[in-house]
Design a protein around this motif. Structure first.
Motif, short mmCIF file in Angstrom:
data_model
loop_
_atom_site.label_atom_id
_atom_site.label_comp_id
_atom_site.label_asym_id
_atom_site.label_seq_id
_atom_site.Cartn_x
_atom_site.Cartn_y
_atom_site.Cartn_z
N ILE A 186 0.83 -1.20 0.00
CA ILE A 186 0.00 0.00 0.00
C ILE A 186 0.87 1.25 0.00
O ILE A 186 0.64 2.19 -0.77
N ASN A 187 1.89 1.28 0.85
CA ASN A 187 2.76 2.46 0.91
C ASN A 187 3.55 2.66 -0.38
O ASN A 187 3.74 3.80 -0.82
N GLU A 188 4.01 1.59 -0.98
CA GLU A 188 4.73 1.71 -2.25
C GLU A 188 3.79 2.27 -3.32
O GLU A 188 4.18 3.14 -4.12
N TYR A 189 2.56 1.79 -3.35
CA TYR A 189 1.58 2.27 -4.33
C TYR A 189 1.27 3.75 -4.12
O TYR A 189 1.30 4.55 -5.06
N LEU A 190 0.99 4.13 -2.88
CA LEU A 190 0.64 5.52 -2.60
C LEU A 190 1.82 6.46 -2.84
O LEU A 190 1.64 7.59 -3.31
N PRO A 208 5.49 14.85 -0.78
CA PRO A 208 6.95 14.90 -0.69
C PRO A 208 7.56 13.52 -0.89
O PRO A 208 6.93 12.50 -0.60
N ARG A 209 8.78 13.51 -1.35
CA ARG A 209 9.43 12.25 -1.71
C ARG A 209 9.66 11.38 -0.47
O ARG A 209 9.95 11.88 0.62
N MET A 210 9.55 10.08 -0.66
CA MET A 210 9.86 9.13 0.41
C MET A 210 10.80 8.04 -0.09
O MET A 210 11.08 7.07 0.60
N ASN A 220 19.81 4.47 -6.16
CA ASN A 220 19.39 3.08 -5.97
C ASN A 220 19.88 2.49 -4.66
O ASN A 220 19.18 1.68 -4.03
N GLU A 221 21.09 2.85 -4.24
CA GLU A 221 21.64 2.31 -3.00
C GLU A 221 20.84 2.82 -1.79
O GLU A 221 20.55 2.06 -0.86
N THR A 222 20.49 4.10 -1.82
CA THR A 222 19.67 4.65 -0.74
C THR A 222 18.31 3.98 -0.69
O THR A 222 17.82 3.61 0.38
N ASN A 223 17.72 3.77 -1.86
CA ASN A 223 16.43 3.10 -1.91
C ASN A 223 16.51 1.66 -1.42
O ASN A 223 15.58 1.15 -0.78
N GLY A 224 17.62 1.01 -1.72
CA GLY A 224 17.81 -0.35 -1.21
C GLY A 224 17.83 -0.37 0.31
O GLY A 224 17.21 -1.24 0.94
N ALA A 273 17.80 7.65 5.68
CA ALA A 273 18.22 8.71 4.76
C ALA A 273 18.16 10.04 5.50
O ALA A 273 17.81 10.08 6.69
N ASP A 274 18.51 11.11 4.81
CA ASP A 274 18.44 12.43 5.42
C ASP A 274 17.09 13.10 5.18
O ASP A 274 16.95 14.31 5.36
N PHE A 275 16.12 12.32 4.75
CA PHE A 275 14.74 12.80 4.61
C PHE A 275 13.83 11.70 5.14
O PHE A 275 14.23 10.53 5.26
#
Length: 218
Positions: free
Chosen positions: A67-71, A78-80, A85-89, A149-151
């Motif tokens: 659900i969170n990935e879809y939303l 704001p970005r989440m 790619n490394e940060t997203n991993g 991350a820093d956000f």
């Protein structure tokens, strides 16, 4: 058609989705599952009969992570997630670590509603297992402003309710938990951050009231 989220205010996984919705200011209707969690009536809407369940246009989604990935994809600001790619991993790793390792360890304590001969033994086992996962969590974490991350990212979404339960259960059951340096730094940051703390306080109030009315008194 307005999107709808079937949820319970005491559910950690529902709280995880609710945090993202509030952070992104998404217009969603919050509903209790008709007939109750797992009921035949609710399974007509959600085949799994589980919460959270999101209905959006022509799809029905279960599982907080999906659900969170879809939303997040549908409402990118704001970005989440990052463009890296490394940060997203790392974000996805820590988000799954919460779901698969931290949340089940703290949910374990929801079962203790009555006195039993081996209650103390079971509580010690539960707190020992939770501490093991917290120690692993400490070793995973890097030095970021937020958890991954820093956000504020998808990895932060489940943590206010998780820490609220940790704080409630250790007091209610009179047991100790130790937060490592990095885990404690994040917890202190969470308490001071206006948005994360508002999520923490809202869930803490709900869960504390639930624990007083439902859990065995030590």
């Amino acid at each position: 058609m307005m999107m709808q989220l079937y949820y319970s205010s005491i559910s950690n996984y529902c709280s995880k989705v609710k945090l993202l919705i509030e952070y992104k200011k998404i217009d969603i209707e919050f509903l209790s599952p008709p007939g109750g969690y797992g009921s035949d009536e609710f399974k007509k809407i959600s085949p799994q009969g589980t919460i959270p369940t999101l209905t959006s246009y022509n799809i029905t989604l279960c599982e907080s992570e999906a659900i969170n990935e879809y939303l997040n994809a549908k409402f990118p600001n704001p970005r989440m997630l990052s463009s890296n790619n490394e940060t997203n991993g790392q974000i996805r790793y820590l988000s799954r670590f919460h779901d698969l390792h931290l949340e089940p360890m703290v949910r374990y304590f929801f079962q203790f509603k009555d006195q039993s001969d081996n209650l103390e033994e079971l509580l010690l086992l539960g707190f020992n297992n939770l501490q093991i996962k917290l120690d692993i969590f400490e070793n995973i974490l890097k030095k970021h402003k937020y958890i991954a991350a820093d956000f504020l990212s998808l990895a932060d979404c489940g943590l206010p309710s998780f820490f609220a339960l940790c704080e409630i259960f250790k007091v209610h059951f009179k047991k100790n938990l130790t937060y490592g340096i990095k885990v404690k730094r994040y917890f202190n940051f969470l308490i001071k951050d206006n948005f994360l703390n508002s999520c923490y306080e809202e869930y803490h109030k709900t869960a504390l009231e639930w624990s007083k009315n439902k859990l065995v008194t030590m």
